[in-house]
Design an enzyme around this catalytic site. Structure first.
Site, mmCIF file in Angstrom:
data_model
loop_
_atom_site.group_PDB
_atom_site.id
_atom_site.type_symbol
_atom_site.label_atom_id
_atom_site.label_comp_id
_atom_site.label_asym_id
_atom_site.label_seq_id
_atom_site.Cartn_x
_atom_site.Cartn_y
_atom_site.Cartn_z
ATOM 1 N N ASP A 154 0.774 -1.201 0.085
ATOM 2 C CA ASP A 154 -0.036 -0.097 -0.017
ATOM 3 C C ASP A 154 1.045 1.275 0.113
ATOM 4 O O ASP A 154 1.938 1.262 0.468
ATOM 5 C CB ASP A 154 -0.913 -0.137 1.198
ATOM 6 C CG ASP A 154 -2.036 -0.902 1.065
ATOM 7 O OD1 ASP A 154 -2.282 -1.509 0.170
ATOM 8 O OD2 ASP A 154 -2.477 -1.241 2.547
ATOM 9 N N ARG A 192 -1.203 -0.406 -8.604
ATOM 10 C CA ARG A 192 -2.724 -0.131 -8.267
ATOM 11 C C ARG A 192 -2.695 1.237 -8.155
ATOM 12 O O ARG A 192 -1.774 2.033 -7.578
ATOM 13 C CB ARG A 192 -2.849 -0.729 -6.825
ATOM 14 C CG ARG A 192 -4.425 -0.131 -6.362
ATOM 15 C CD ARG A 192 -4.319 -0.112 -4.941
ATOM 16 N NE ARG A 192 -4.527 -1.395 -4.184
ATOM 17 C CZ ARG A 192 -3.954 -1.499 -3.095
ATOM 18 N NH1 ARG A 192 -3.745 -0.783 -2.253
ATOM 19 N NH2 ARG A 192 -4.228 -3.032 -2.642
HETATM 20 P P1 FDA Z 1 -14.192 9.711 -4.484
HETATM 21 O O1 FDA Z 1 -13.610 9.877 -3.040
HETATM 22 O O2 FDA Z 1 -13.952 10.906 -5.285
HETATM 23 O O3 FDA Z 1 -15.647 9.123 -4.261
HETATM 24 C C1 FDA Z 1 -16.195 8.957 -5.289
HETATM 25 C C2 FDA Z 1 -17.507 8.191 -5.179
HETATM 26 O O4 FDA Z 1 -17.502 6.762 -4.374
HETATM 27 C C3 FDA Z 1 -18.321 8.872 -3.791
HETATM 28 O O5 FDA Z 1 -19.166 10.043 -4.084
HETATM 29 C C4 FDA Z 1 -19.371 7.863 -3.207
HETATM 30 O O6 FDA Z 1 -20.329 7.382 -3.859
HETATM 31 C C5 FDA Z 1 -18.106 6.663 -3.300
HETATM 32 N N1 FDA Z 1 -17.458 6.601 -2.029
HETATM 33 C C6 FDA Z 1 -16.131 6.794 -1.740
HETATM 34 N N2 FDA Z 1 -15.581 6.582 -0.733
HETATM 35 C C7 FDA Z 1 -16.553 6.322 0.172
HETATM 36 C C8 FDA Z 1 -16.399 5.881 1.338
HETATM 37 N N3 FDA Z 1 -15.688 5.842 2.142
HETATM 38 N N4 FDA Z 1 -18.050 5.675 1.798
HETATM 39 C C9 FDA Z 1 -18.905 5.494 1.085
HETATM 40 N N5 FDA Z 1 -19.118 5.745 -0.354
HETATM 41 C C10 FDA Z 1 -17.761 6.186 -0.698
HETATM 42 N N6 FDA Z 1 -5.268 5.149 -0.671
HETATM 43 C C11 FDA Z 1 -4.189 5.520 -0.494
HETATM 44 O O7 FDA Z 1 -3.690 6.651 -0.020
HETATM 45 N N7 FDA Z 1 -3.105 4.294 -0.308
HETATM 46 C C12 FDA Z 1 -3.651 3.328 -0.665
HETATM 47 O O8 FDA Z 1 -2.735 2.184 -0.772
HETATM 48 C C13 FDA Z 1 -4.851 3.050 -1.163
HETATM 49 N N8 FDA Z 1 -5.218 1.613 -1.329
HETATM 50 C C14 FDA Z 1 -6.622 1.514 -1.728
HETATM 51 C C15 FDA Z 1 -7.047 0.310 -2.292
HETATM 52 C C16 FDA Z 1 -8.467 0.121 -2.971
HETATM 53 C C17 FDA Z 1 -8.744 -1.086 -3.402
HETATM 54 C C18 FDA Z 1 -9.037 1.458 -3.075
HETATM 55 C C19 FDA Z 1 -10.577 1.198 -3.608
HETATM 56 C C20 FDA Z 1 -8.860 2.514 -2.429
HETATM 57 C C21 FDA Z 1 -7.644 2.404 -1.715
HETATM 58 N N9 FDA Z 1 -6.894 3.857 -1.320
HETATM 59 C C22 FDA Z 1 -5.802 3.912 -1.068
HETATM 60 C C23 FDA Z 1 -8.018 5.064 -1.135
HETATM 61 C C24 FDA Z 1 -8.250 5.906 -2.046
HETATM 62 O O9 FDA Z 1 -6.873 6.616 -2.361
HETATM 63 C C25 FDA Z 1 -9.340 6.687 -2.116
HETATM 64 O O10 FDA Z 1 -9.215 7.761 -0.706
HETATM 65 C C26 FDA Z 1 -10.653 6.195 -1.995
HETATM 66 O O11 FDA Z 1 -10.646 5.173 -2.803
HETATM 67 C C27 FDA Z 1 -11.782 7.356 -2.317
HETATM 68 O O12 FDA Z 1 -11.761 7.775 -3.708
HETATM 69 P P2 FDA Z 1 -12.658 7.290 -4.810
HETATM 70 O O13 FDA Z 1 -11.785 7.011 -5.882
HETATM 71 O O14 FDA Z 1 -13.469 6.093 -4.499
HETATM 72 O O15 FDA Z 1 -13.346 8.506 -5.149
#
Ligand code: FDA
Length: 306
Positions: free
Chosen positions: A130, A183
């Site tokens: 990560d 990733r």
């Molecule tokens: P964004 O935050 O723009 O959200 C888009 C939509 O997704 C929201 O409108 C909502 O509908 C939904 N959503 C997002 N987060 C939600 C929540 N917590 N609860 C409910 N709904 C939610 N970060 C990092 O810094 N280091 C890492 O190693 C990782 N590893 C990682 C693995 C995997 C498999 C995922 C999916 C994410 C990570 N992350 C991470 C976290 C990542 O950086 C980020 O903070 C979250 O995925 C939220 O960003 P989104 O891309 O989902 O979009």
């Protein structure tokens, strides 16, 4: 934006951590995002995801560990985890934070622990490192490169790139040239504007640019997001460039957008769910609340029930 910033600040508060962790109702609310506190508790969640055609990446919660005994216990739990995944014939790999394996204590200790982990993982298991806050970006990439290019030439390991970091376009090119497995995510930590794009529009635009580079020239990238705009852009690029669905996978977090996870699988795309377990769930929970402060209501309601 303010709520996000405050929640990310509170993620580092030891006082709040001890209150929240002792509160039975917040512990119960955390179960929405955390599969259990032990390997045994987490395995039914893995089996259930596998039954829906979803693969898993298991993460033992823990970060910023400065105590060697705790680091040794973490390594031991991962070794038991490999055994359990094998015995129960589960379709799961693992994710780990380098600060859980001693990066804050000594880089060589952390390297040696990763060598042990990757040797035990063998060809059958893949380990994703990560990415933590920007304080660790260079050290994490250096250690990854040491594992990849070093004498053991590990190929069962991958790394994470965050689209909010200004440096990520350069990092992605270097990792693509190495044929490393990446990733891609947006990034979850509180970062200064000098290091990360402060505006969501820039983070999203960067995500799309990096996603296209990885899909076209990367090695089995993981596209980790719940954002439907990012997912649609990924599908559109794959279709436009005739990139088959087995050349990459979508990844989401346990308990978030379960509907979308299932839909993407039904539509023929690969999906892996990052599934954390363990007792150190507080900073992880706070980062999930920061991403969607509406989730805070869910936790508070649970706490008030108590
Ligand atoms: P964004 O935050 O723009 O959200 C888009 C939509 O997704 C929201 O409108 C909502 O509908 C939904 N959503 C997002 N987060 C939600 C929540 N917590 N609860 C409910 N709904 C939610 N970060 C990092 O810094 N280091 C890492 O190693 C990782 N590893 C990682 C693995 C995997 C498999 C995922 C999916 C994410 C990570 N992350 C991470 C976290 C990542 O950086 C980020 O903070 C979250 O995925 C939220 O960003 P989104 O891309 O989902 O979009």
């Amino acid at each position: 934006m303010l709520a996000r910033s405050v929640l990310l600040q509170l993620a580092n508060s030891k006082q709040l951590e001890s209150f929240v962790r002792r509160n039975r109702w917040s512990a119960r609310a955390a179960r929405r995002f955390v599969a259990g506190e032990t390997i045994e508790e987490a395995m039914p969640a893995v089996a259930s995801l596998n039954a829906q055609g979803i693969t898993v990446s298991l993460d033992l919660l823990g970060e910023s560990v400065r105590n060697e005994e705790q680091v040794a216990a973490t390594l031991d739990t991962y070794l038991r985890l490999f055994q359990t995944i094998h015995e129960q014939d589960l379709n799961a790999n693992v994710s780990i934070k380098l600060t859980a394996l001693g990066l804050d204590i000594n880089e060589d200790l952390c390297y040696r622990n990763m060598v042990r982990l990757l040797t035990a993982a063998g060809e059958a298991q893949f380990v994703r490192i990560d990415m933590e806050s920007s304080e660790y970006t260079q050290r994490t990439l250096d250690l990854f490169e040491r594992l990849w290019e070093g004498p053991e030439n590990f190929r069962n390991v991958g790394v994470v790139i965050q689209s909010y970091l200004r440096r990520s376009a350069d990092d992605i090119e270097r990792l693509i040239a190495m044929r490393a497995r990446v990733r891609l995510c947006k990034g979850a930590y509180k970062e200064p504007d000098t290091v990360a794009f402060p505006d969501k529009a820039d983070v999203d635009a960067s995500f799309v640019r990096l996603m296209k580079r990885l899909l076209s020239d990367g090695n089995y990238p993981g596209i980790a997001t719940h954002d439907e705009k990012m997912i649609d852009a990924t599908i559109a690029h794959a279709r436009a460039e005739n990139i088959p669905s087995d050349r990459f996978e979508f990844q989401m977090l346990y308990g978030i957008r379960r509907d979308l996870q299932v839909k993407l699988v039904k539509d023929g795309w690969r999906m892996r769910v990052y599934t954390p377990f363990g007792t150190y769930w507080y900073p992880y929970l706070m980062r999930r609340l920061a991403e969607r402060p509406a989730n805070l209501m869910f936790v508070l309601k649970n706490m008030l029930k108590g």
